[in-house]
Structure formats: structure tokens, C-alpha cells
Design a protein around this motif. Structure first.
Motif, PDB file in Angstrom:
ATOM      1  N   PHE A  83       0.757  -1.124  -0.032  1.00 33.22           N
ATOM      2  CA  PHE A  83       0.041   0.095  -0.116  1.00 33.22           C
ATOM      3  C   PHE A  83       0.704   1.143  -0.006  1.00 33.22           C
ATOM      4  CE2 PHE A  83      -2.645  -3.217   1.658  1.00 33.22           C
ATOM      5  CZ  PHE A  83      -3.828  -3.059   0.996  1.00 33.22           C
ATOM      6  N   ASP A  84       2.029   1.256  -0.508  1.00 31.16           N
ATOM      7  CA  ASP A  84       2.794   2.501  -0.191  1.00 31.16           C
ATOM      8  C   ASP A  84       2.516   3.381  -1.113  1.00 31.16           C
ATOM      9  OD1 ASP A  84       4.657   0.963   1.357  1.00 31.16           O
ATOM     10  OD2 ASP A  84       6.535   1.062  -0.257  1.00 31.16           O
TER      11      ASP A  84
ATOM     12  N   TRP B 160     -11.184   1.637   6.774  1.00 25.33           N
ATOM     13  CA  TRP B 160     -10.463   0.502   6.301  1.00 25.33           C
ATOM     14  C   TRP B 160     -10.399   0.288   4.739  1.00 25.33           C
ATOM     15  CZ3 TRP B 160      -9.147  -3.051  10.111  1.00 25.33           C
ATOM     16  CH2 TRP B 160      -8.777  -4.192   9.727  1.00 25.33           C
ATOM     17  N   VAL B 161      -9.278  -0.233   4.325  1.00 24.23           N
ATOM     18  CA  VAL B 161      -9.005  -0.841   2.903  1.00 24.23           C
ATOM     19  C   VAL B 161      -8.599  -2.026   3.128  1.00 24.23           C
ATOM     20  CG1 VAL B 161      -7.836  -0.492   0.691  1.00 24.23           C
ATOM     21  CG2 VAL B 161      -8.765   1.518   1.997  1.00 24.23           C
ATOM     22  N   GLY B 162      -9.132  -2.998   2.281  1.00 23.66           N
ATOM     23  CA  GLY B 162      -8.801  -4.462   2.384  1.00 23.66           C
ATOM     24  C   GLY B 162      -8.802  -5.153   1.029  1.00 23.66           C
ATOM     25  N   THR B 163      -7.456  -5.693   0.794  1.00 25.20           N
ATOM     26  CA  THR B 163      -7.757  -6.401  -0.564  1.00 25.20           C
ATOM     27  C   THR B 163      -7.733  -7.826  -0.212  1.00 25.20           C
ATOM     28  OG1 THR B 163      -6.034  -4.758  -1.634  1.00 25.20           O
ATOM     29  CG2 THR B 163      -5.921  -6.993  -2.407  1.00 25.20           C
ATOM     30  N   SER B 164      -8.529  -8.387  -1.069  1.00 21.66           N
ATOM     31  CA  SER B 164      -8.912  -9.853  -0.794  1.00 21.66           C
ATOM     32  C   SER B 164      -8.933 -10.354   0.445  1.00 21.66           C
ATOM     33  CB  SER B 164      -7.717 -10.702  -1.569  1.00 21.66           C
ATOM     34  OG  SER B 164      -8.094 -11.898  -2.107  1.00 21.66           O
ATOM     35  N   MET B 165      -7.789 -11.032   1.006  1.00 18.10           N
ATOM     36  CA  MET B 165      -8.232 -11.263   2.586  1.00 18.10           C
ATOM     37  C   MET B 165      -8.372 -10.325   3.434  1.00 18.10           C
ATOM     38  SD  MET B 165      -5.119 -13.376   4.900  1.00 18.10           S
ATOM     39  CE  MET B 165      -4.307 -11.828   4.974  1.00 18.10           C
ATOM     40  N   GLY B 166      -7.666  -9.272   3.003  1.00 16.68           N
ATOM     41  CA  GLY B 166      -7.565  -7.983   4.031  1.00 16.68           C
ATOM     42  C   GLY B 166      -9.066  -7.629   4.002  1.00 16.68           C
TER      43      GLY B 166
ATOM     44  N   PHE C  40      -3.253  -8.614 -11.456  1.00 16.69           N
ATOM     45  CA  PHE C  40      -3.029  -7.351 -10.913  1.00 16.69           C
ATOM     46  C   PHE C  40      -3.032  -6.300 -12.167  1.00 16.69           C
ATOM     47  CE2 PHE C  40      -0.297  -8.616  -6.838  1.00 16.69           C
ATOM     48  CZ  PHE C  40      -1.284  -9.305  -6.445  1.00 16.69           C
ATOM     49  N   GLY C  41      -3.012  -6.401 -13.272  1.00 20.70           N
ATOM     50  CA  GLY C  41      -3.118  -5.561 -14.238  1.00 20.70           C
ATOM     51  C   GLY C  41      -1.748  -5.039 -14.833  1.00 20.70           C
ATOM     52  N   THR C  42      -1.644  -3.786 -15.665  1.00 15.26           N
ATOM     53  CA  THR C  42      -0.601  -3.521 -16.282  1.00 15.26           C
ATOM     54  C   THR C  42       0.171  -2.621 -15.138  1.00 15.26           C
ATOM     55  OG1 THR C  42      -1.730  -3.628 -18.332  1.00 15.26           O
ATOM     56  CG2 THR C  42       0.334  -2.331 -18.147  1.00 15.26           C
ATOM     57  N   HIS C  43       1.349  -2.843 -15.201  1.00 15.24           N
ATOM     58  CA  HIS C  43       2.308  -1.922 -14.138  1.00 15.24           C
ATOM     59  C   HIS C  43       3.683  -1.653 -15.122  1.00 15.24           C
ATOM     60  CE1 HIS C  43      -0.345  -3.858 -11.273  1.00 15.24           C
ATOM     61  NE2 HIS C  43       0.012  -2.756 -10.387  1.00 15.24           N
TER      62      HIS C  43
ATOM     63  N   THR D  98      -4.068  -3.349  -7.622  1.00 19.04           N
ATOM     64  CA  THR D  98      -3.039  -3.154  -6.750  1.00 19.04           C
ATOM     65  C   THR D  98      -3.291  -1.659  -5.963  1.00 19.04           C
ATOM     66  OG1 THR D  98      -1.683  -2.285  -8.411  1.00 19.04           O
ATOM     67  CG2 THR D  98      -1.422  -4.719  -7.844  1.00 19.04           C
ATOM     68  N   LEU D  99      -4.117  -0.790  -6.502  1.00 19.72           N
ATOM     69  CA  LEU D  99      -4.255   0.610  -6.019  1.00 19.72           C
ATOM     70  C   LEU D  99      -3.052   1.109  -6.189  1.00 19.72           C
ATOM     71  CD1 LEU D  99      -6.316  -0.456  -2.766  1.00 19.72           C
ATOM     72  CD2 LEU D  99      -7.041  -0.123  -5.084  1.00 19.72           C
ATOM     73  N   VAL D 100      -2.181   1.025  -7.063  1.00 22.51           N
ATOM     74  CA  VAL D 100      -1.107   1.732  -7.548  1.00 22.51           C
ATOM     75  C   VAL D 100      -1.435   2.685  -8.829  1.00 22.51           C
ATOM     76  CG1 VAL D 100       1.162   1.537  -8.788  1.00 22.51           C
ATOM     77  CG2 VAL D 100       0.595   0.154  -6.775  1.00 22.51           C
TER      78      VAL D 100
END
Length: 292
Positions: A47-48, A103-109, A171-174, A275-277
């Protein structure tokens, strides 16, 4: 890039205590707290980018769920389940003195956040579920099961990045630099008779309860998750990768119609999980949380 502060909190389990690491961004005296929790085999540095975008408004706390990243490993691998993680998060919130929390949770989070938000007296004010819901598709679990618990050895960070890319196409394009930034915190450097190498930074035994689950257990868990979701009165945003194999469009529509009647936003060209990037993904989260 500003760097986060690393700290630890002691949490209780049936066999004693374990330390959970957490990364903190922003003013430590800020009473507005945002907790960001990662997916099954990931860690808090995922989450940086989001944390940097939010730390002007929030104190952002990104834990390494036990068994991952800088956190301890559990003696009993069957402890690697949602109730343990929810209990650890309650301890973390007490440690950071959070009276209310977003709260922000990805998948398990996201499932951890759902569990916490559905508790009586929960401090969760706003909930972002990133590509996860009460119904989890068996095909996605089967895909995850093909690599979860394996600890491949890599000679270089670049080779590790290639491997993680091969199992994370959703995760998509990075850019390459974005992908390396997502990869580096996933690695533990080791040195042995074979030389210096890198391995994934998690306890391979997190796979034990995952592989022990039966179809009957999965059905019971799904029923409980829908019950918890329907009980929510929390502002909720669901983010879905349009090509996700874990959160279907049908489940996302049901989440918009049931319980907290979540707002649903989809991103094309992404599967499980965003990925919220990407700036567009960050903007959606920021707008939802800061315009409460």
C-alpha cells in the motif's frame, strides 16, 4: 519517496504471544486513522502508493498480517485464519489509539475488515473491499492453491519479480519499476552454502488451513460471510477488477443490493486484484473516503 515507520505490537494466541509488524505513514498524532490490509500471501508495503496519497488526510497504518512480512510466524498453522487476524487487528487498533477507523482491504484484507466491521460496537466507519465479497469462486481458490505455500529460491530480485508477475497477471498492467517496488518487500534475503538468494517473505504454512478446507466448510463460510455482510451499516465501497476470477460481477451486483448497498466501481483490464497503484484506482479510494 518518504519512507514509513516500522513498529510492532504484541498479540495473543492460544500458544502465547506473537508480534505483528505494522508500517505507519503520516502524522502519528492524527486522530483520523486509515488501516490498509493486504491479500493472502502479500504484506503491508503493498500500500505504499496509496498510503502516500492518503497521509495528508490520515494516519495510515499498514500491518503485515501474522505469518507475513516482518511479523512473527505462528506455532500452530491452523491459526492462520480470519478469526485470528480480526483479533490481532483489534489489538492493533488499541495500540494506535483509534477510536474510529476507515478500512481498505484487498482480498483477505477485505474479509478481515468485513469481520471487524460486523462486530457489535465496531470502530469501522467506512469500508473498502478490494476485489472480494462473501462469495469466493472455487476456480480462483484452485488457482491460488497452485502456488500458495511454495518457497521458490531466486538468485536476483529481478528473477523474483518475473516469478511474481507470472502468478499475478490479474494485478493488471504496471511499469517495470512499479512491479519491482511491489516485489522487493515480498522477499527475504538469505545466505547459505549455495550463496546469497531471495525467497518469498511469508510462512509457507499459511497454506495449511487453505488446503484443509472442504467444500462443506467453504459453503458454511460463505453463508456466514453473507450474514455478516447483510448486517453491516457501514459505508462500503466495492472495487472489482472487471476480469476478476474471485469476485464475479453477479456477486458485486448482489453486494450493491444487499446489506450496506455498497457502491461498486469496476476497472477494466484488471483481474484479481487491483493493486491500488494506478492513479485512477487511488483517486476512487480517496474520493470515497475523504467525502464521507
Amino acid at each position: 519517496m518518504t519512507q514509513p515507520r516500522l513498529d510492532f505490537v504484541q498479540c495473543l494466541d492460544p500458544h502465547g504471544l506473537h508480534r505483528m509488524a505494522y508500517w505507519e505513514w503520516g502524522d502519528p498524532s492524527n486522530g483520523r486513522v486509515l488501516v490498509c490490509v493486504h491479500g493472502l500471501s502479500r504484506q503491508g508495503r503493498d500500500f505504499d502508493v496509496l498510503a502516500q496519497a492518503m497521509c495528508d488526510h490520515y494516519r495510515v497504518v499498514c500491518p503485515d498480517v501474522v505469518g507475513r512480512g516482518r511479523s512473527d510466524w505462528l506455532d500452530d498453522p491452523m491459526g492462520y485464519q480470519i478469526p485470528t487476524y480480526v483479533a490481532d487487528m483489534v489489538t492493533l487498533l488499541a495500540r494506535v489509539r483509534a477510536q474510529t477507523v476507515d478500512w481498505v482491504g484487498t482480498s483477505m484484507g477485505g474479509l478481515i475488515g468485513l469481520g471487524l466491521a460486523s462486530l457489535k460496537g465496531s470502530p469501522v466507519r467506512s469500508l473498502v473491499l478490494n476485489d472480494v465479497g462473501p462469495t469466493i469462486e472455487p476456480a480462483a481458490l484452485a488457482r491460488i492453491g497452485t502456488y500458495l505455500g511454495q518457497l521458490p529460491r531466486f538468485e536476483t530480485v529481478e528473477a523474483a519479480a518475473d516469478y511474481f508477475l507470472s502468478i499475478s497477471e490479474g494485478f493488471g498492467t504496471h511499469t517495470r519499476e512499479q512491479w519491482l517496488a511491489l516485489t522487493r518487500p515480498m522477499l527475504r534475503r538469505i545466505e547459505d552454502e549455495r550463496g546469497v538468494a531471495y525467497i518469498p517473505h511469508y510462512d509457507p504454512k499459511i497454506a495449511v488451513p487453505f488446503h484443509a478446507a472442504t467444500p462443506e466448510m467453504a459453503a458454511a463460510a460463505q453463508a456466514l460471510l453473507w450474514q455478516r455482510y447483510d448486517s453491516l451499516r457501514t459505508r462500503t465501497l466495492v472495487i472489482r477488477g472487471a476480469q476478476s476470477d474471485l469476485l464475479t460481477a453477479q456477486t458485486a451486483r448482489a453486494m450493491a443490493e444487499r446489506g450496506p448497498r455498497a457502491k461498486v466501481v469496476e476497472f477494466e483490464g484488471v483481474g484479481h486484484a487491483p493493486t491500488l497503484v494506478d492513479p485512477a484506482q487511488v483517486a476512487v479510494v480517496r474520493e470515497f473516503l475523504t467525502t464521507a
